[in-house]
Design a protein around this motif. Sequence first.
Motif, PDB file in Angstrom:
ATOM      1  N   GLU A 156       9.595  33.442   6.313  1.00  0.00           N
ATOM      2  CA  GLU A 156       8.824  32.724   5.307  1.00  0.00           C
ATOM      3  C   GLU A 156       7.383  33.227   5.233  1.00  0.00           C
ATOM      4  O   GLU A 156       6.728  33.093   4.197  1.00  0.00           O
ATOM      5  CB  GLU A 156       8.855  31.219   5.578  1.00  0.00           C
TER       6      GLU A 156
ATOM      7  N   LYS B 104       5.061  24.645  -2.558  1.00  0.00           N
ATOM      8  CA  LYS B 104       6.227  23.939  -2.027  1.00  0.00           C
ATOM      9  C   LYS B 104       5.995  22.425  -2.023  1.00  0.00           C
ATOM     10  O   LYS B 104       6.906  21.643  -2.343  1.00  0.00           O
ATOM     11  CB  LYS B 104       6.533  24.426  -0.612  1.00  0.00           C
TER      12      LYS B 104
ATOM     13  N   LYS C 265       7.978  19.296  -3.982  1.00  0.00           N
ATOM     14  CA  LYS C 265       8.486  18.097  -3.314  1.00  0.00           C
ATOM     15  C   LYS C 265       8.022  16.841  -4.047  1.00  0.00           C
ATOM     16  O   LYS C 265       8.801  15.901  -4.267  1.00  0.00           O
ATOM     17  CB  LYS C 265       8.017  18.071  -1.855  1.00  0.00           C
TER      18      LYS C 265
ATOM     19  N   SER D 159      11.955  23.346  -3.196  1.00  0.00           N
ATOM     20  CA  SER D 159      10.855  22.876  -2.345  1.00  0.00           C
ATOM     21  C   SER D 159      11.097  23.120  -0.859  1.00  0.00           C
ATOM     22  O   SER D 159      10.195  22.943  -0.047  1.00  0.00           O
ATOM     23  CB  SER D 159      10.628  21.381  -2.563  1.00  0.00           C
ATOM     24  N   GLU D 160      12.291  23.541  -0.492  1.00  0.00           N
ATOM     25  CA  GLU D 160      12.636  23.637   0.924  1.00  0.00           C
ATOM     26  C   GLU D 160      11.853  24.768   1.605  1.00  0.00           C
ATOM     27  O   GLU D 160      11.607  25.821   1.023  1.00  0.00           O
ATOM     28  CB  GLU D 160      14.131  23.904   1.085  1.00  0.00           C
ATOM     29  N   THR D 161      11.479  24.538   2.848  1.00  0.00           N
ATOM     30  CA  THR D 161      10.821  25.560   3.659  1.00  0.00           C
ATOM     31  C   THR D 161      11.392  25.509   5.067  1.00  0.00           C
ATOM     32  O   THR D 161      11.987  24.503   5.488  1.00  0.00           O
ATOM     33  CB  THR D 161       9.297  25.351   3.761  1.00  0.00           C
TER      34      THR D 161
ATOM     35  N   ASP E 281      10.053  22.562   7.214  1.00  0.00           N
ATOM     36  CA  ASP E 281      10.451  21.174   6.997  1.00  0.00           C
ATOM     37  C   ASP E 281      11.043  20.599   8.285  1.00  0.00           C
ATOM     38  O   ASP E 281      11.885  21.223   8.937  1.00  0.00           O
ATOM     39  CB  ASP E 281      11.500  21.081   5.887  1.00  0.00           C
TER      40      ASP E 281
END
Length: 432
Positions: A100, A380, A384, A391-393, A396
């Motif tokens: 990421e 992101k 959310k 929006s996922e990382t 999270d």
Amino acid sequence: MSDDPARNYWRDGREVYVPRAHPRPETVDVAVVGSGFTGLRLALDLARGGRSVAVLEAEDIGHGASSRNGGMVGPSFHKLGMAGLTAHYGAERAAAIMTEGMTALDDFEAFLAAEGIDCGLTMAGRFRGAPTAASYEATARECERLEKAVGLPYEMVPRARQQDQIGSDFYRGGVVYLRDGMIQPRMLVEALARRAEDAGAMLFERTPVSGLTREAGGVALRLPDGVMRARDVVMATNGYGAAQATAPLGPRVVPILTGVAATEPLSANLMGELTPQGRAFGENRRVFMWFRPTPDNSRFIFGGRIGPMRAGDARRARAVRAAATRVFPQLEGVNFSHLWTGKIAYTQDHAPHLGRIDGVWYAGGYCGSGVTRSLYFARKLALKILERPGSETAFDGLDFPRIPFRPFAPLAAAAVTRWSALRDVIDDRRRD
């Protein structure tokens, strides 16, 4: 140390950004506390998503680290490295977190291109010097792990070829991170602010938030002359703001004061000698210094936890000169025209965080590597809040612990810095 913007090279000579005048609303969809990279990108994306947005800034727009940092961009890898992350989270989660970092850099470049933002971006790479043979080998092993896990492009540079990268004999070789670059950070602040306002976001300076009260349907923010209510609140203060007033972020980060200095103009020949490839620089030390040429290639800027941060200009300049000439003896006698400070935010687990705690959103704790990560986290977090896909990382759900004895944490951090700097000096004397 003076907080005069003219002492900050990035702001010197630039017109003061003045937000458009608005009557302050009593209620908004989203209140964003903090007007740095995170807060402004959030406001932009949320306003474009149809939300009414107010950005609340205690000082002037971009007052904090976003206008004070080194303007160095890259993948912003986790401070623990692949080995440390794997030990803590397992190989799969570690690789996702590191990947990421690469994604954040790609997103950063794509965003600037799509928006037509000119902030002096140049992807010239960064040379990171190894002060000892052992640190060179450790760097090589970590880069091998990162290449295998996330495809990091790099080039190891042995001491025999070091002069091709840097006009210094200090290091025992190093690595070139080929996907790193540089920007003029204040230009990015101003560009984000303009676009956020064009999208409909309202920016309010000199509007500190002194506390929050959770209410049915949202949060009430205490301001100097009243209350603003918002359905959603985002803390984007990073290392700035009182711990309790900026909960949940404030109690979970340690603000650490760092210093930055810009030299007087240097000759073109000297600039070419210091950075033959026009690269930025860092070093593999416990208390490291970063340094880079200015966008017009006329000066060098040095930064880090260098010397006594709260001392006067003369003492600070002596400390920076000692650090700079450790690497570049050619700079002996060179004056520093600009000296300023800024706060970075460290977390207990050395990781940045985003999410929601007790009904309040947050993003921050960038640990000194927030230029690309802050814009990526802002995007992101906006998704959310807007409840949109994508929006996922990998961050999270990471536990975000409070800092024990938070009021005393900056003092403890300063003591650790002094001890670490002493160990660096000892290593310098003993190195081969």
